[in-house]
Design a protein around this motif. Structure first.
Motif, PDB file in Angstrom:
ATOM      1  N   PRO A 189       0.833  -1.208   0.000  1.00  0.00           N
ATOM      2  CA  PRO A 189       0.000   0.000   0.000  1.00  0.00           C
ATOM      3  C   PRO A 189       0.866   1.255   0.000  1.00  0.00           C
ATOM      4  O   PRO A 189       1.997   1.228   0.470  1.00  0.00           O
ATOM      5  CB  PRO A 189      -0.769  -0.117   1.309  1.00  0.00           C
ATOM      6  CG  PRO A 189       0.069  -0.987   2.168  1.00  0.00           C
ATOM      7  CD  PRO A 189       0.750  -1.951   1.253  1.00  0.00           C
ATOM      8  N   CYS A 209      -2.981  -5.699  10.123  1.00  0.00           N
ATOM      9  CA  CYS A 209      -2.020  -6.360   9.225  1.00  0.00           C
ATOM     10  C   CYS A 209      -1.696  -7.767   9.737  1.00  0.00           C
ATOM     11  O   CYS A 209      -1.166  -7.936  10.829  1.00  0.00           O
ATOM     12  CB  CYS A 209      -0.738  -5.543   9.121  1.00  0.00           C
ATOM     13  SG  CYS A 209       0.459  -6.362   8.054  1.00  0.00           S
ATOM     14  N   PRO A 210      -1.988  -8.792   8.938  1.00  0.00           N
ATOM     15  CA  PRO A 210      -1.762 -10.166   9.404  1.00  0.00           C
ATOM     16  C   PRO A 210      -0.286 -10.536   9.491  1.00  0.00           C
ATOM     17  O   PRO A 210       0.071 -11.519  10.130  1.00  0.00           O
ATOM     18  CB  PRO A 210      -2.477 -11.016   8.352  1.00  0.00           C
ATOM     19  CG  PRO A 210      -2.587 -10.165   7.140  1.00  0.00           C
ATOM     20  CD  PRO A 210      -2.602  -8.743   7.600  1.00  0.00           C
ATOM     21  N   THR A 211       0.580  -9.778   8.849  1.00  0.00           N
ATOM     22  CA  THR A 211       1.999 -10.156   8.849  1.00  0.00           C
ATOM     23  C   THR A 211       2.845  -9.187   9.678  1.00  0.00           C
ATOM     24  O   THR A 211       4.066  -9.214   9.617  1.00  0.00           O
ATOM     25  CB  THR A 211       2.553 -10.193   7.414  1.00  0.00           C
ATOM     26  OG1 THR A 211       2.453  -8.869   6.864  1.00  0.00           O
ATOM     27  CG2 THR A 211       1.783 -11.163   6.548  1.00  0.00           C
ATOM     28  N   ALA A 213       3.410  -6.069   9.240  1.00  0.00           N
ATOM     29  CA  ALA A 213       4.286  -5.270   8.374  1.00  0.00           C
ATOM     30  C   ALA A 213       4.157  -3.770   8.671  1.00  0.00           C
ATOM     31  O   ALA A 213       4.923  -2.975   8.137  1.00  0.00           O
ATOM     32  CB  ALA A 213       3.930  -5.529   6.913  1.00  0.00           C
ATOM     33  N   ILE A 214       3.180  -3.395   9.500  1.00  0.00           N
ATOM     34  CA  ILE A 214       2.932  -1.962   9.731  1.00  0.00           C
ATOM     35  C   ILE A 214       3.358  -1.581  11.144  1.00  0.00           C
ATOM     36  O   ILE A 214       2.995  -2.248  12.112  1.00  0.00           O
ATOM     37  CB  ILE A 214       1.431  -1.648   9.560  1.00  0.00           C
ATOM     38  CG1 ILE A 214       0.956  -2.101   8.170  1.00  0.00           C
ATOM     39  CG2 ILE A 214       1.172  -0.151   9.748  1.00  0.00           C
ATOM     40  CD1 ILE A 214      -0.537  -1.973   7.968  1.00  0.00           C
ATOM     41  N   VAL A 225       5.308   1.070   6.374  1.00  0.00           N
ATOM     42  CA  VAL A 225       5.109  -0.319   5.961  1.00  0.00           C
ATOM     43  C   VAL A 225       6.465  -0.938   5.628  1.00  0.00           C
ATOM     44  O   VAL A 225       7.255  -0.352   4.881  1.00  0.00           O
ATOM     45  CB  VAL A 225       4.184  -0.395   4.726  1.00  0.00           C
ATOM     46  CG1 VAL A 225       4.100  -1.831   4.202  1.00  0.00           C
ATOM     47  CG2 VAL A 225       2.801   0.127   5.057  1.00  0.00           C
ATOM     48  N   CYS A 230       5.205  -7.351   3.675  1.00  0.00           N
ATOM     49  CA  CYS A 230       3.849  -7.154   3.143  1.00  0.00           C
ATOM     50  C   CYS A 230       3.517  -8.248   2.143  1.00  0.00           C
ATOM     51  O   CYS A 230       4.330  -8.611   1.296  1.00  0.00           O
ATOM     52  CB  CYS A 230       3.770  -5.785   2.468  1.00  0.00           C
ATOM     53  SG  CYS A 230       2.184  -5.469   1.696  1.00  0.00           S
ATOM     54  N   MET A 231       2.301  -8.801   2.257  1.00  0.00           N
ATOM     55  CA  MET A 231       1.877  -9.805   1.271  1.00  0.00           C
ATOM     56  C   MET A 231       0.740  -9.271   0.400  1.00  0.00           C
ATOM     57  O   MET A 231       0.009 -10.010  -0.218  1.00  0.00           O
ATOM     58  CB  MET A 231       1.483 -11.110   1.966  1.00  0.00           C
ATOM     59  CG  MET A 231       0.347 -10.968   2.934  1.00  0.00           C
ATOM     60  SD  MET A 231      -0.214 -12.581   3.488  1.00  0.00           S
ATOM     61  CE  MET A 231      -1.556 -12.133   4.561  1.00  0.00           C
ATOM     62  N   TYR A 232       0.563  -7.955   0.380  1.00  0.00           N
ATOM     63  CA  TYR A 232      -0.364  -7.265  -0.538  1.00  0.00           C
ATOM     64  C   TYR A 232      -1.821  -7.698  -0.346  1.00  0.00           C
ATOM     65  O   TYR A 232      -2.588  -7.767  -1.302  1.00  0.00           O
ATOM     66  CB  TYR A 232       0.043  -7.481  -2.013  1.00  0.00           C
ATOM     67  CG  TYR A 232       1.529  -7.577  -2.240  1.00  0.00           C
ATOM     68  CD1 TYR A 232       2.388  -6.605  -1.731  1.00  0.00           C
ATOM     69  CD2 TYR A 232       2.095  -8.645  -2.953  1.00  0.00           C
ATOM     70  CE1 TYR A 232       3.765  -6.688  -1.923  1.00  0.00           C
ATOM     71  CE2 TYR A 232       3.460  -8.743  -3.143  1.00  0.00           C
ATOM     72  CZ  TYR A 232       4.292  -7.765  -2.614  1.00  0.00           C
ATOM     73  OH  TYR A 232       5.636  -7.861  -2.798  1.00  0.00           O
ATOM     74  N   CYS A 233      -2.203  -7.974   0.890  1.00  0.00           N
ATOM     75  CA  CYS A 233      -3.558  -8.492   1.119  1.00  0.00           C
ATOM     76  C   CYS A 233      -4.617  -7.392   1.082  1.00  0.00           C
ATOM     77  O   CYS A 233      -5.780  -7.653   0.809  1.00  0.00           O
ATOM     78  CB  CYS A 233      -3.630  -9.213   2.456  1.00  0.00           C
ATOM     79  SG  CYS A 233      -3.485  -8.110   3.873  1.00  0.00           S
ATOM     80  N   GLY A 234      -4.244  -6.168   1.393  1.00  0.00           N
ATOM     81  CA  GLY A 234      -5.212  -5.071   1.339  1.00  0.00           C
ATOM     82  C   GLY A 234      -6.008  -4.886   2.619  1.00  0.00           C
ATOM     83  O   GLY A 234      -6.880  -4.015   2.684  1.00  0.00           O
ATOM     84  N   ASN A 235      -5.722  -5.662   3.661  1.00  0.00           N
ATOM     85  CA  ASN A 235      -6.459  -5.499   4.921  1.00  0.00           C
ATOM     86  C   ASN A 235      -6.316  -4.096   5.479  1.00  0.00           C
ATOM     87  O   ASN A 235      -7.263  -3.535   6.039  1.00  0.00           O
ATOM     88  CB  ASN A 235      -5.935  -6.480   5.971  1.00  0.00           C
ATOM     89  CG  ASN A 235      -6.670  -7.783   5.933  1.00  0.00           C
ATOM     90  OD1 ASN A 235      -7.478  -8.008   5.049  1.00  0.00           O
ATOM     91  ND2 ASN A 235      -6.393  -8.641   6.891  1.00  0.00           N
ATOM     92  N   CYS A 236      -5.115  -3.518   5.346  1.00  0.00           N
ATOM     93  CA  CYS A 236      -4.881  -2.191   5.917  1.00  0.00           C
ATOM     94  C   CYS A 236      -5.748  -1.159   5.206  1.00  0.00           C
ATOM     95  O   CYS A 236      -6.257  -0.229   5.831  1.00  0.00           O
ATOM     96  CB  CYS A 236      -3.410  -1.821   5.838  1.00  0.00           C
ATOM     97  SG  CYS A 236      -2.661  -2.098   4.231  1.00  0.00           S
ATOM     98  N   ILE A 245      -4.077   0.501  -2.041  1.00  0.00           N
ATOM     99  CA  ILE A 245      -3.205  -0.580  -2.498  1.00  0.00           C
ATOM    100  C   ILE A 245      -3.372  -0.845  -3.987  1.00  0.00           C
ATOM    101  O   ILE A 245      -2.538  -1.475  -4.615  1.00  0.00           O
ATOM    102  CB  ILE A 245      -3.455  -1.867  -1.669  1.00  0.00           C
ATOM    103  CG1 ILE A 245      -2.375  -2.903  -2.001  1.00  0.00           C
ATOM    104  CG2 ILE A 245      -4.865  -2.420  -1.873  1.00  0.00           C
ATOM    105  CD1 ILE A 245      -2.253  -4.026  -1.037  1.00  0.00           C
TER     106      ILE A 245
END
Ligand code: SF4
Ligand code: SF4
Length: 352
Positions: A189, A209-211, A213-214, A225, A230-236, A245
């Motif tokens: 993002p 963020c599940p990983t 990264a933030i 970030v 980051c795995m580019y999931c877009g949750n943030c 993102i």
């Protein structure tokens, strides 16, 4: 029962008398043709179903026309399936053909029953949702136009369920469909420092963020970030509109194959990655459509009678799957993401 102002109405209230009488007593069903099913109850009573694919996003006039058909032929009862087909529930067998003829005249072809492709389960796409990497309805229309013959005629070894989800949130049942399209973002993002403190709750963003990264950046009242994590999931972005993102150059579709819900003959299966990335090519997505067609044609030719997509791959092996489809097996098929131990252990991709 006391009437409340929340929650869905009780489902039994919306059933026909025949359905209520036979609730929990249905004995078996049969496929009469690619557009018609019959359910038979212990009491011997029968309920016929006529199924047709809809585009999901429908004008109110279309819904009214469906209601009129249901009033005329079905005592007012019809339903929508989770794959966005419309199903008319008919008690009098004599009403089947006239109803089908009227559906045809409206431009809705009965189909999707038995060893066919049923309508494509799909999500909201560009028309409504905030995080899509691909469109939903536009791609579904393009794909279904291409594979329509498999919807109308029972030419496949077994049923084939298609699905599309426009981002990794997977509102569509992508992991448990035979062939599935998933929208993927491929860049982290972009943090808009000037907006974030006004629009977002920073602890919520960090927690989303599940990983992990933030992390907060208190000096700027913003966040940073870590791109590596980051795995580019877009949750943030779901939490915080100041972290967009989407990226027109990098967003696109991945294709997963081999999932199913049914545990007939073989337990339910999760799908695996077949194609890591195909770019967005609106309005007709030619590369994506061609690839889906290839995946279906090879299966139709190669699989044994009754074999679902994933069962076919399990029999011939994944190496052979990549050979017979001619799809390249690349480093992108292998999960080498080392920052998340739990997802590494349960990943749906091939492990390093
Ligand atoms: S799959 Fe993602 S982008 Fe598509 S509707 Fe669901 S949340 Fe929105
Ligand atoms: S896109 Fe997903 S993984 Fe990347 S920073 Fe946002 S929440 Fe974390």
């Amino acid at each position: 029962m006391v009437k409340t102002d929340f929650g869905p109405p009780k489902y039994l209230d919306m059933m026909s008398d025949l359905c209520k009488r036979n609730y929990g007593k249905w004995k078996y069903h049969e496929v009469l043709d690619t557009g018609t099913l019959v359910h038979v109850s212990e009491s011997g009573e029968k309920l016929y179903t006529v199924r047709a694919a809809t585009p999901r996003l429908m004008h109110i006039d279309t819904v009214r026309a469906f209601c009129d058909l249901a009033d005329k032929y079905c005592g007012g009862f019809f339903r929508f399936t989770s794959r966005h087909s419309v199903e008319f529930l008919i008690e009098d067998e004599a009403n089947i053909e006239p109803l089908k003829a009227e559906l045809h005249a409206m431009g809705y072809t009965p189909g999707g029953v038995g060893n066919t492709i049923s309508n494509m389960l799909h999500t909201q796409g560009w028309i409504h949702c905030h995080t899509p990497a691909i469109d939903a309805s536009g791609i579904v229309k393009s794909v279904m136009d291409e594979v329509f013959e498999y919807y109308k005629e029972a030419k496949l070894p077994a049923r084939l369920r298609l699905a599309l989800a426009c981002c990794l949130n997977m509102c569509g049942a992508v992991h448990c469909s035979d062939v599935a399209i998933v929208g993927v973002h491929r860049v982290p993002p972009k943090v808009q420092d000037d907006k974030i403190s006004k629009m977002c709750e920073i602890p919520n963003v960090v927690a989303a963020c599940p990983t992990r990264a933030i992390r907060p950046e208190p000096a700027k009242k913003s966040v940073v970030v870590n791109d590596e994590r980051c795995m580019y999931c877009g949750n943030c972005y779901t939490m915080c509109p100041a972290m967009p993102i989407f990226d027109p150059k990098n967003d696109g579709a991945a294709i997963f194959v081999g999932g199913k819900v049914s545990d007939a003959r073989h337990p339910a299966m999760f799908s695996k990655l077949a194609v890591p990335y195909i770019p967005n090519e609106p309005p007709r997505w030619p590369t994506l459509v061609k690839t889906i067609r290839l995946l279906i044609d090879v299966y139709a030719k190669d699989a044994k009678e009754g074999e679902r997509y994933g069962e076919w791959i399990n029999r011939i092996g994944w190496e052979k799957f990549f050979q017979v489809t001619g799809l390249p097996f690349t480093d992108k098929h292998i999960d080498d993401y080392i920052f998340s131990v739990p997802t590494f252990r349960s990943t749906a991709t091939f492990k390093w």
